[in-house]
Design a protein around this motif. Sequence first.
Motif, PDB file in Angstrom:
ATOM      1  N   GLY A 134       0.813  -1.204   0.000  1.00  0.00           N
ATOM      2  CA  GLY A 134       0.000   0.000   0.000  1.00  0.00           C
ATOM      3  C   GLY A 134       0.847   1.254   0.000  1.00  0.00           C
ATOM      4  O   GLY A 134       0.490   2.264  -0.625  1.00  0.00           O
ATOM      5  N   ALA A 135       2.000   1.207   0.681  1.00  0.00           N
ATOM      6  CA  ALA A 135       2.889   2.368   0.726  1.00  0.00           C
ATOM      7  C   ALA A 135       3.451   2.672  -0.661  1.00  0.00           C
ATOM      8  O   ALA A 135       3.504   3.829  -1.089  1.00  0.00           O
ATOM      9  CB  ALA A 135       4.024   2.116   1.711  1.00  0.00           C
ATOM     10  N   ALA A 178       1.567  16.697   3.749  1.00  0.00           N
ATOM     11  CA  ALA A 178       0.574  16.321   4.763  1.00  0.00           C
ATOM     12  C   ALA A 178       0.446  14.807   4.880  1.00  0.00           C
ATOM     13  O   ALA A 178       0.091  14.281   5.942  1.00  0.00           O
ATOM     14  CB  ALA A 178      -0.778  16.939   4.416  1.00  0.00           C
ATOM     15  N   CYS A 179       0.742  14.083   3.787  1.00  0.00           N
ATOM     16  CA  CYS A 179       0.699  12.620   3.788  1.00  0.00           C
ATOM     17  C   CYS A 179       1.981  12.010   4.352  1.00  0.00           C
ATOM     18  O   CYS A 179       2.108  10.783   4.419  1.00  0.00           O
ATOM     19  CB  CYS A 179       0.502  12.109   2.361  1.00  0.00           C
ATOM     20  SG  CYS A 179      -1.095  12.488   1.623  1.00  0.00           S
ATOM     21  N   ASP A 180       2.930  12.858   4.750  1.00  0.00           N
ATOM     22  CA  ASP A 180       4.252  12.402   5.208  1.00  0.00           C
ATOM     23  C   ASP A 180       4.952  11.612   4.110  1.00  0.00           C
ATOM     24  O   ASP A 180       5.582  10.585   4.352  1.00  0.00           O
ATOM     25  CB  ASP A 180       4.129  11.546   6.470  1.00  0.00           C
ATOM     26  CG  ASP A 180       5.489  11.324   7.159  1.00  0.00           C
ATOM     27  OD1 ASP A 180       6.369  12.187   7.016  1.00  0.00           O
ATOM     28  OD2 ASP A 180       5.665  10.278   7.810  1.00  0.00           O
ATOM     29  N   ILE A 181       4.824  12.140   2.895  1.00  0.00           N
ATOM     30  CA  ILE A 181       5.495  11.556   1.738  1.00  0.00           C
ATOM     31  C   ILE A 181       6.753  12.368   1.457  1.00  0.00           C
ATOM     32  O   ILE A 181       6.695  13.593   1.332  1.00  0.00           O
ATOM     33  CB  ILE A 181       4.567  11.547   0.511  1.00  0.00           C
ATOM     34  CG1 ILE A 181       3.388  10.590   0.769  1.00  0.00           C
ATOM     35  CG2 ILE A 181       5.316  11.136  -0.748  1.00  0.00           C
ATOM     36  CD1 ILE A 181       2.386  10.524  -0.370  1.00  0.00           C
ATOM     37  N   GLY A 193      11.388  11.220  -7.564  1.00  0.00           N
ATOM     38  CA  GLY A 193      10.329  10.332  -7.110  1.00  0.00           C
ATOM     39  C   GLY A 193       9.947  10.622  -5.669  1.00  0.00           C
ATOM     40  O   GLY A 193      10.295  11.681  -5.122  1.00  0.00           O
ATOM     41  N   TYR A 194       9.257   9.650  -5.058  1.00  0.00           N
ATOM     42  CA  TYR A 194       8.784   9.834  -3.682  1.00  0.00           C
ATOM     43  C   TYR A 194       9.000   8.578  -2.854  1.00  0.00           C
ATOM     44  O   TYR A 194       9.092   7.459  -3.389  1.00  0.00           O
ATOM     45  CB  TYR A 194       7.306  10.219  -3.679  1.00  0.00           C
ATOM     46  CG  TYR A 194       7.066  11.631  -4.170  1.00  0.00           C
ATOM     47  CD1 TYR A 194       7.247  12.711  -3.314  1.00  0.00           C
ATOM     48  CD2 TYR A 194       6.674  11.879  -5.480  1.00  0.00           C
ATOM     49  CE1 TYR A 194       7.043  14.013  -3.765  1.00  0.00           C
ATOM     50  CE2 TYR A 194       6.467  13.173  -5.941  1.00  0.00           C
ATOM     51  CZ  TYR A 194       6.664  14.235  -5.069  1.00  0.00           C
ATOM     52  OH  TYR A 194       6.478  15.521  -5.514  1.00  0.00           O
ATOM     53  N   ILE A 195       9.058   8.790  -1.543  1.00  0.00           N
ATOM     54  CA  ILE A 195       9.248   7.702  -0.599  1.00  0.00           C
ATOM     55  C   ILE A 195       8.103   7.719   0.405  1.00  0.00           C
ATOM     56  O   ILE A 195       7.802   8.755   1.009  1.00  0.00           O
ATOM     57  CB  ILE A 195      10.588   7.837   0.159  1.00  0.00           C
ATOM     58  CG1 ILE A 195      11.752   7.950  -0.831  1.00  0.00           C
ATOM     59  CG2 ILE A 195      10.794   6.647   1.099  1.00  0.00           C
ATOM     60  CD1 ILE A 195      13.069   8.283  -0.163  1.00  0.00           C
ATOM     61  N   VAL A 196       7.456   6.562   0.570  1.00  0.00           N
ATOM     62  CA  VAL A 196       6.380   6.417   1.554  1.00  0.00           C
ATOM     63  C   VAL A 196       6.717   5.228   2.450  1.00  0.00           C
ATOM     64  O   VAL A 196       6.784   4.088   1.974  1.00  0.00           O
ATOM     65  CB  VAL A 196       5.011   6.184   0.867  1.00  0.00           C
ATOM     66  CG1 VAL A 196       3.926   5.978   1.928  1.00  0.00           C
ATOM     67  CG2 VAL A 196       4.660   7.358  -0.035  1.00  0.00           C
ATOM     68  N   GLU A 199       9.160   2.829   1.106  1.00  0.00           N
ATOM     69  CA  GLU A 199       8.931   2.348  -0.254  1.00  0.00           C
ATOM     70  C   GLU A 199       9.211   3.478  -1.245  1.00  0.00           C
ATOM     71  O   GLU A 199       8.707   4.596  -1.089  1.00  0.00           O
ATOM     72  CB  GLU A 199       7.491   1.857  -0.424  1.00  0.00           C
ATOM     73  CG  GLU A 199       7.163   0.628   0.421  1.00  0.00           C
ATOM     74  CD  GLU A 199       7.631  -0.653  -0.261  1.00  0.00           C
ATOM     75  OE1 GLU A 199       8.496  -0.589  -1.151  1.00  0.00           O
ATOM     76  OE2 GLU A 199       7.104  -1.721   0.096  1.00  0.00           O
ATOM     77  N   VAL A 200       9.994   3.189  -2.277  1.00  0.00           N
ATOM     78  CA  VAL A 200      10.460   4.208  -3.211  1.00  0.00           C
ATOM     79  C   VAL A 200       9.821   4.033  -4.586  1.00  0.00           C
ATOM     80  O   VAL A 200       9.748   2.918  -5.109  1.00  0.00           O
ATOM     81  CB  VAL A 200      12.002   4.145  -3.358  1.00  0.00           C
ATOM     82  CG1 VAL A 200      12.491   5.233  -4.303  1.00  0.00           C
ATOM     83  CG2 VAL A 200      12.668   4.278  -1.989  1.00  0.00           C
ATOM     84  N   SER A 201       9.371   5.140  -5.178  1.00  0.00           N
ATOM     85  CA  SER A 201       8.792   5.097  -6.529  1.00  0.00           C
ATOM     86  C   SER A 201       9.316   6.261  -7.348  1.00  0.00           C
ATOM     87  O   SER A 201       9.611   7.342  -6.821  1.00  0.00           O
ATOM     88  CB  SER A 201       7.266   5.169  -6.467  1.00  0.00           C
ATOM     89  OG  SER A 201       6.714   5.225  -7.771  1.00  0.00           O
TER      90      SER A 201
END
Length: 309
Positions: A134-135, A178-181, A193-196, A199-201
């Motif tokens: 999901g992340a 706000a999503c802590d992304i 990209g982004y990290i959640v 998890e890296v994309s």
Amino acid sequence: MTHDELPEGEEVRLMAVPITDAFAQAAAEVLREYREMVGRSVQEPEPKAESPFLAEVASIKSTPDPIGTARGSLHGMLLEIAGMSFDTALDHMKALEHDITREPPPVWSTLVMARAVLESCLFFDYLFEPSISGALRLARCAGLWRRDTDHSANLAKVLEREDEATEVDAYVTKALEACDIIARRNDKNRLTGYIVDGEVSNLDFNITDRARNRLPEWMPMPYGLLSGAAHGRPWMTDRARTMSKDGERLVGEAATVMTAVMVVMASMEMCLRDLQGYLGYELDTALAELEQYRKVTSLRLIGLAHAPE
């Protein structure tokens, strides 16, 4: 020499024949029936309790606010744009059904429309791929949102609405924070990209690689062929002149229509398998019926393409 034999050295070129009315009408009907079968299989069934989708929803709801609420909104947007991609694929599919039967017969437009169906389905697959966490799904959505925002900003600048572009950029940046992304940047401080939650994309996906790796195994890699038609490259488009007697006009061949039909079927199958894996839909029966339909109608279309007029 019997009717089943060919002169020595001559190859059998399956479907390398002009499009006939009977073949075109049958191919369009096959697509319509396939689309309707797909539609009947996904008529708003409820996600299964054990599905990754509901597990992700539960995880987001259990995340403390304000992060939980922010991620819930992003997840909702993810569902909306994935659904829009699926509907867009169906719209292009309907257009393809009509294009096949037009007069004079199509030359390359069928492959271009099939490419549009495929790309919409690959977008859908990128967001609904069942096996990812999901992340990572949220990280992918964040990347796509940012990439689309960049395109919107470029358009706004062309229209001399730079203030509007700045406002949109600021809104997206604030929403993702706000999503802590976490934004991922390279050595030159360029956003990549982004990290959640670890998890890296990337910001986007490679369409060619995704088509190669995500389409059903029975579908050979089609993207280069489709792109050749869509981009009007001579290595591809010159072939249409060989079908005409004078070597000047462009004449469509049954092979392009058949390729378009198969690409669309493979794309829809990929989407259904995503729905089955991510939402837990019971689609085994529907997928089996679609596979049988594809096999039977493929043989019928090949026969019609080569039938004497």
